[in-house]
Design a protein around this motif. Structure first.
Motif, PDB file in Angstrom:
ATOM      1  N   GLU A  29       0.828  -1.205   0.000  1.00  0.00           N
ATOM      2  CA  GLU A  29       0.000   0.000   0.000  1.00  0.00           C
ATOM      3  C   GLU A  29       0.865   1.258   0.000  1.00  0.00           C
ATOM      4  OE1 GLU A  29      -2.261  -0.621   3.492  1.00  0.00           O
ATOM      5  OE2 GLU A  29      -3.705  -1.987   2.560  1.00  0.00           O
ATOM      6  N   ARG A  30       1.945   1.261   0.791  1.00  0.00           N
ATOM      7  CA  ARG A  30       2.846   2.416   0.816  1.00  0.00           C
ATOM      8  C   ARG A  30       3.486   2.641  -0.548  1.00  0.00           C
ATOM      9  NH1 ARG A  30       4.576   0.573   5.830  1.00  0.00           N
ATOM     10  NH2 ARG A  30       6.487  -0.272   4.918  1.00  0.00           N
ATOM     11  N   LEU A  31       3.899   1.546  -1.173  1.00  0.00           N
ATOM     12  CA  LEU A  31       4.525   1.681  -2.478  1.00  0.00           C
ATOM     13  C   LEU A  31       3.520   2.220  -3.494  1.00  0.00           C
ATOM     14  CD1 LEU A  31       6.902   1.354  -4.362  1.00  0.00           C
ATOM     15  CD2 LEU A  31       6.299  -1.066  -4.635  1.00  0.00           C
ATOM     16  N   GLY A  32       2.284   1.749  -3.436  1.00  0.00           N
ATOM     17  CA  GLY A  32       1.258   2.290  -4.320  1.00  0.00           C
ATOM     18  C   GLY A  32       1.057   3.781  -4.117  1.00  0.00           C
ATOM     19  N   THR A  33       1.102   4.227  -2.872  1.00  0.00           N
ATOM     20  CA  THR A  33       0.984   5.660  -2.576  1.00  0.00           C
ATOM     21  C   THR A  33       2.178   6.422  -3.140  1.00  0.00           C
ATOM     22  OG1 THR A  33      -0.306   5.218  -0.578  1.00  0.00           O
ATOM     23  CG2 THR A  33       0.782   7.367  -0.736  1.00  0.00           C
ATOM     24  N   GLN A  34       3.390   5.892  -2.936  1.00  0.00           N
ATOM     25  CA  GLN A  34       4.591   6.548  -3.445  1.00  0.00           C
ATOM     26  C   GLN A  34       4.579   6.669  -4.967  1.00  0.00           C
ATOM     27  OE1 GLN A  34       7.554   3.993  -1.779  1.00  0.00           O
ATOM     28  NE2 GLN A  34       7.358   4.846   0.284  1.00  0.00           N
ATOM     29  N   LEU A  35       3.947   5.707  -5.645  1.00  0.00           N
ATOM     30  CA  LEU A  35       3.885   5.725  -7.103  1.00  0.00           C
ATOM     31  C   LEU A  35       2.670   6.474  -7.623  1.00  0.00           C
ATOM     32  CD1 LEU A  35       4.950   2.039  -7.840  1.00  0.00           C
ATOM     33  CD2 LEU A  35       6.366   4.099  -7.947  1.00  0.00           C
ATOM     34  N   ALA A  36       1.914   7.122  -6.714  1.00  0.00           N
ATOM     35  CA  ALA A  36       0.769   7.968  -7.065  1.00  0.00           C
ATOM     36  C   ALA A  36      -0.363   7.190  -7.723  1.00  0.00           C
ATOM     37  CB  ALA A  36       1.212   9.131  -7.953  1.00  0.00           C
ATOM     38  N   LEU A  37      -0.564   5.929  -7.318  1.00  0.00           N
ATOM     39  CA  LEU A  37      -1.755   5.219  -7.752  1.00  0.00           C
ATOM     40  C   LEU A  37      -2.984   5.859  -7.109  1.00  0.00           C
ATOM     41  CD1 LEU A  37      -0.742   1.437  -7.550  1.00  0.00           C
ATOM     42  CD2 LEU A  37      -0.667   2.960  -9.531  1.00  0.00           C
ATOM     43  N   SER A  38      -4.107   5.760  -7.774  1.00  0.00           N
ATOM     44  CA  SER A  38      -5.337   6.318  -7.225  1.00  0.00           C
ATOM     45  C   SER A  38      -5.762   5.547  -5.984  1.00  0.00           C
ATOM     46  CB  SER A  38      -6.453   6.256  -8.265  1.00  0.00           C
ATOM     47  OG  SER A  38      -6.821   4.904  -8.520  1.00  0.00           O
ATOM     48  N   ASP A  39      -6.637   6.157  -5.182  1.00  0.00           N
ATOM     49  CA  ASP A  39      -7.138   5.474  -3.989  1.00  0.00           C
ATOM     50  C   ASP A  39      -7.826   4.166  -4.363  1.00  0.00           C
ATOM     51  OD1 ASP A  39      -6.186   7.543  -2.469  1.00  0.00           O
ATOM     52  OD2 ASP A  39      -8.139   8.517  -2.186  1.00  0.00           O
ATOM     53  N   ALA A  40      -8.551   4.177  -5.487  1.00  0.00           N
ATOM     54  CA  ALA A  40      -9.259   2.964  -5.907  1.00  0.00           C
ATOM     55  C   ALA A  40      -8.271   1.854  -6.259  1.00  0.00           C
ATOM     56  CB  ALA A  40     -10.170   3.268  -7.099  1.00  0.00           C
ATOM     57  N   ARG A  41      -7.182   2.209  -6.953  1.00  0.00           N
ATOM     58  CA  ARG A  41      -6.220   1.177  -7.324  1.00  0.00           C
ATOM     59  C   ARG A  41      -5.394   0.722  -6.124  1.00  0.00           C
ATOM     60  NH1 ARG A  41      -7.061  -2.244 -10.336  1.00  0.00           N
ATOM     61  NH2 ARG A  41      -5.123  -2.509 -11.470  1.00  0.00           N
ATOM     62  N   ILE A  42      -5.145   1.615  -5.169  1.00  0.00           N
ATOM     63  CA  ILE A  42      -4.466   1.183  -3.948  1.00  0.00           C
ATOM     64  C   ILE A  42      -5.350   0.202  -3.185  1.00  0.00           C
ATOM     65  CG2 ILE A  42      -3.617   1.952  -1.692  1.00  0.00           C
ATOM     66  CD1 ILE A  42      -2.645   4.499  -3.093  1.00  0.00           C
ATOM     67  N   ALA A  43      -6.662   0.451  -3.185  1.00  0.00           N
ATOM     68  CA  ALA A  43      -7.577  -0.501  -2.549  1.00  0.00           C
ATOM     69  C   ALA A  43      -7.532  -1.848  -3.267  1.00  0.00           C
ATOM     70  CB  ALA A  43      -8.999   0.056  -2.557  1.00  0.00           C
ATOM     71  N   ASP A  44      -7.480  -1.824  -4.593  1.00  0.00           N
ATOM     72  CA  ASP A  44      -7.341  -3.080  -5.351  1.00  0.00           C
ATOM     73  C   ASP A  44      -6.025  -3.771  -5.018  1.00  0.00           C
ATOM     74  OD1 ASP A  44      -9.750  -2.590  -6.611  1.00  0.00           O
ATOM     75  OD2 ASP A  44      -8.836  -1.707  -8.399  1.00  0.00           O
ATOM     76  N   LEU A  45      -4.955  -2.980  -4.951  1.00  0.00           N
ATOM     77  CA  LEU A  45      -3.643  -3.521  -4.610  1.00  0.00           C
ATOM     78  C   LEU A  45      -3.656  -4.157  -3.227  1.00  0.00           C
ATOM     79  CD1 LEU A  45      -0.568  -3.823  -5.045  1.00  0.00           C
ATOM     80  CD2 LEU A  45      -0.321  -1.451  -4.248  1.00  0.00           C
ATOM     81  N   SER A  46      -4.341  -3.515  -2.295  1.00  0.00           N
ATOM     82  CA  SER A  46      -4.432  -4.060  -0.942  1.00  0.00           C
ATOM     83  C   SER A  46      -5.121  -5.424  -0.936  1.00  0.00           C
ATOM     84  CB  SER A  46      -5.190  -3.083  -0.035  1.00  0.00           C
ATOM     85  OG  SER A  46      -5.251  -3.571   1.280  1.00  0.00           O
ATOM     86  N   ILE A  47      -6.158  -5.556  -1.741  1.00  0.00           N
ATOM     87  CA  ILE A  47      -6.850  -6.854  -1.845  1.00  0.00           C
ATOM     88  C   ILE A  47      -5.911  -7.907  -2.419  1.00  0.00           C
ATOM     89  CG2 ILE A  47      -8.698  -8.082  -3.062  1.00  0.00           C
ATOM     90  CD1 ILE A  47     -10.349  -5.491  -2.866  1.00  0.00           C
ATOM     91  N   VAL A  48      -5.203  -7.543  -3.492  1.00  0.00           N
ATOM     92  CA  VAL A  48      -4.268  -8.480  -4.108  1.00  0.00           C
ATOM     93  C   VAL A  48      -3.214  -8.934  -3.106  1.00  0.00           C
ATOM     94  CG1 VAL A  48      -2.416  -8.666  -5.813  1.00  0.00           C
ATOM     95  CG2 VAL A  48      -4.603  -7.662  -6.467  1.00  0.00           C
TER      96      VAL A  48
END
Length: 339
Positions: A29-48
């Protein structure tokens, strides 16, 4: 892992408990934030990440996850590669259907991974374990191109950085790959490899021998490295190869025959090594696998039915899992003739 940006070579997590799974998920999740993924995609990433790591906890033996950024055409995404030596999946297709479970759960975890991922690939054999690779890009359908190369590296236990590395590029129509093994271990070995990777990406277009000579000249300020550059050219039916030191490489043809490639003695950055280039047959179904000496050279693709049809990344991860030693840094790269 701390809050620092994850390097492109990534960070490995051993996942043997619920707390370890949570640590890996939060890091993703932190890496997704650092790479400026959207909140929706970070939520998807968290599920994965949650489903991937929870499956390791439930089913895996020696389960580990590699977390790293992936980049393409100005975009960045997050990649997770899970490796385990557990029981494997007897029916891979069924395992990714909702409702399939071997431990009495709802059986929706692997299906959820596929639904949230932009790109996904997996190889599993009963009693041999599973390798699963997932990418989450800014758009759900952002990673569907067929990758022609894939690689991963792992540091020796006790080190936070790896002295082995890899890169690939397309320059003036030439597809080229590099595997590099900085001498020794730790930060100085990693610095030597980083210098090689940077010089490779910036090198003028030319055949592998010219690129290796360029890397040698660019690395004189480092402790040096073993390295090799390969150029698959399926249109000509040839793979061009130039190597220095103990980098191993094989071409496996569409007929399954394995041919070893020649690297000359020497250390890039030192000793004025002799640089030569060799040509090898490389048909449209061929597979190139290169690795450092942290990987035992006794693996055989024939021992893995169906692996030749998987992505280069999954091929490389499977070889690293089964042939990588724990007494050295290790790196594996695979490349195909795919256009």
């Amino acid at each position: 892992m701390n809050d620092d940006v994850v390097s492109d070579r990534g960070v490995w997590y051993r996942v043997e408990s619920g707390s370890a799974a949570s640590t890996a998920r939060r890091a993703a999740e932190r890496l997704g934030t650092q790479l400026a993924l959207s909140d929706a995609r970070i939520a998807d990433l968290s599920i994965v990440a949650a489903e991937l790591t929870s499956n390791l906890v439930k089913h895996a033996d020696d389960g580990v996850v590699l977390l790293r950024p992936v980049r393409r055409d100005g975009e960045a995404g997050v990649e997770l590669v899970a490796l385990d030596s557990g029981p494997g999946m007897a029916d891979l297709t069924a395992s990714f259907e909702d409702g399939h479970s071997t431990v009495g759960t709802l059986g929706i975890g692997l299906g959820a991974i596929v639904r949230q991922a932009s790109w996904f690939d997996c190889y599993s054999r009963p009693q041999r374990g599973t390798v699963l690779a997932v990418q989450v890009w800014p758009k759900p359908d952002g990673g569907h191109e067929r990758p022609w190369a894939g690689a991963l590296s792992r540091p020796i236990p006790g080190e936070s950085v790896c002295g082995d590395g890899y890169a690939w590029r397309i320059v003036e129509g030439r597809r080229q790959v590099l595997v590099c093994d900085g001498l020794g271990h730790g930060p100085l070995a990693s610095a030597a490899t980083d210098a090689a990777l940077d010089a490779f990406r910036k090198a003028p277009a030319g055949p592998p021998s010219a690129v290796v000579a360029h890397l040698h000249r660019s690395m004189s300020h480092t402790r040096g490295a073993a390295l090799a550059v390969a150029e698959p050219d399926p249109s000509a039916g040839v793979l061009r190869y130039s190597g220095l030191g103990n980098i191993s490489a094989v071409v496996i043809g569409g007929d399954g025959k394995r041919r070893g490639l020649v690297s000359l003695p020497g250390i890039a950055g030192h000793q004025r090594p002799s640089v030569r280039e060799y040509d090898y047959p490389f048909d449209g179904d061929a597979l190139l696998v290169m690795h450092s000496d942290g990987v035992v050279d006794r693996w055989q693709l024939a021992d893995y039915p169906g692996l030749a049809d998987r992505s280069p990344l999954v091929v490389a991860a499977t070889v690293l899992r089964d042939a990588g030693t724990r007494r050295d840094d290790a790196c594996v790269l695979a490349a195909r003739a795919w256009s």
